[in-house]
Motif scaffolding. Sequence first.
Motif, PDB file in Angstrom:
ATOM      1  N   VAL A  13       0.700  -1.100  -0.152  1.00 54.82           N
ATOM      2  CA  VAL A  13      -0.020   0.524  -0.752  1.00 54.82           C
ATOM      3  C   VAL A  13       0.923   1.153  -0.092  1.00 54.82           C
ATOM      4  N   LEU A  14       0.617   1.971  -0.448  1.00 50.08           N
ATOM      5  CA  LEU A  14       1.167   3.437  -0.598  1.00 50.08           C
ATOM      6  C   LEU A  14      -0.155   4.206  -0.377  1.00 50.08           C
ATOM      7  N   PRO A  15       0.316   5.201   0.739  1.00 53.05           N
ATOM      8  CA  PRO A  15      -0.502   6.024   1.057  1.00 53.05           C
ATOM      9  C   PRO A  15      -1.162   6.693   1.555  1.00 53.05           C
ATOM     10  N   GLY A  16      -0.819   8.018   0.369  1.00 51.31           N
ATOM     11  CA  GLY A  16      -1.761   8.358  -0.901  1.00 51.31           C
ATOM     12  C   GLY A  16      -1.323  10.288   0.484  1.00 51.31           C
ATOM     13  N   PRO A  17      -1.914  11.659   0.105  1.00 56.62           N
ATOM     14  CA  PRO A  17      -2.244  11.820   0.736  1.00 56.62           C
ATOM     15  C   PRO A  17      -2.239  12.234   2.118  1.00 56.62           C
ATOM     16  N   ASP A  18      -3.398  11.571   1.758  1.00 55.48           N
ATOM     17  CA  ASP A  18      -4.108  12.104   3.787  1.00 55.48           C
ATOM     18  C   ASP A  18      -4.391  10.187   4.066  1.00 55.48           C
ATOM     19  N   PRO A  19      -3.178   9.581   4.981  1.00 54.51           N
ATOM     20  CA  PRO A  19      -3.289   8.027   5.569  1.00 54.51           C
ATOM     21  C   PRO A  19      -4.876   8.204   6.311  1.00 54.51           C
ATOM     22  N   ASP A  20      -5.573   8.554   7.146  1.00 56.43           N
ATOM     23  CA  ASP A  20      -6.568   8.924   7.582  1.00 56.43           C
ATOM     24  C   ASP A  20      -7.754   8.641   6.519  1.00 56.43           C
ATOM     25  N   ASN A  21      -7.621   9.401   5.232  1.00 56.57           N
ATOM     26  CA  ASN A  21      -8.478   9.062   4.168  1.00 56.57           C
ATOM     27  C   ASN A  21      -9.193   7.422   4.225  1.00 56.57           C
ATOM     28  N   PRO A  22     -10.262   6.917   4.281  1.00 54.99           N
ATOM     29  CA  PRO A  22     -10.121   5.446   4.223  1.00 54.99           C
ATOM     30  C   PRO A  22     -10.577   5.171   2.292  1.00 54.99           C
ATOM     31  N   ALA A  23     -10.608   6.307   1.407  1.00 50.95           N
ATOM     32  CA  ALA A  23     -10.809   5.681   0.431  1.00 50.95           C
ATOM     33  C   ALA A  23      -9.438   5.453  -0.068  1.00 50.95           C
TER      34      ALA A  23
END
Length: 287
Positions: A13-23
Amino acid sequence: MPTRDGRRLYAQVLPGPDPDNPAAVVFEGGAGSTRSYWAAVQVLVAPVARAVVYDRAGLGRSEPDPVARTVARMTDDLVDLLDHFSPGPIILVGHSGGGPVVRLAASRRPQLVAGLVLVDPIDEAADVVFSAQFRRNEKVALRVGKVLARLGLLRFLYGSLLAAAPADDVRDDLRREAFAPSVIQTQARQARSYLDEVEAFKTAPPDTGDIPVTTVISGALALARDGMPEEVRAQANAAHAHRAAQSPHGRHVVAQHSGHTIPVTEPQVIADEIIRLVRADQRFGAR
C-alpha cells in the motif's frame, strides 16, 4: 491480509496524501501478473489517493489456494480485500483477465465501489476469445511457458517489463517472483474454467448498476507488437467500446502506443483515468 477461509494474501500500500482517509484505489492484475506489474501506475496514483496492489493467490508472496481457481473464487479473494479496506469508497482497476473479476466484485459490493477502470479487459462481447483457436493457442502458450519457467528462461520473454520497472526494488521483486514455475501453474489452474465462466456473462453479466466504468484500453497495436492478432484486437476493442457504452458515465479510451501491456507501456494513460474518477468523488478529498 486474511481471506475468509484462513489463507493470507500479500498486499502493498502507498498511503496517499491523507493516511486517515479510507478511500482507496485497488488494482487487480491479469492471469499471471504479480503486484509488481502495477508499480508504474501505482506511483502515479499515490499522490492523489491510497493505492493498493496485491498478489492473487498462488502468485508473488500470496499463499496458494487448494480450491479450484474459478472466476468466482478469485472474486471471493478480491471481495475479502475490499472488505479489509472498507468502508471505502474504492476505485477498482482490472487489467486483462482481471477485468471480469473486478466487475463481479463490484456487483457484490456496489456500496463500496466508486468507479471501475478496465484496462484492455477480457470481455464476453468479443466472441473470438471463446473460439476453439483461441483456446488452443492458450494451451500451447501455457505448455511453452511451463518449459521456459522450468529452465529459467521465461524472464527473457519479458525484458521490456523489467526495463520499464520504475525502481530497483520492483525489478528485483519481478526477477524473484514473476517468472517462477508456480506462476504458470497458477495460470493453468485459472485457465481450466476461466473462459467458460466469462462466456456465461453473455446471459448473466455482473450487475454494476450506475457505477462509472472507464474502459481505458483498448490498445491500438496488434500482432507484431504484443502477440494479439488483428482479428482479436478488432473484436476486443469493439467489445471495450460496447462495455463503456453500458455505463451511464462510460468512457472508451484508446492507448495509441500500446498493445495489451498498457500498465507497462503507457501507465500515465491509466493513471489519468483513475485520477479523473478520484477527483470526481468528493469522498477521496483529492484536488
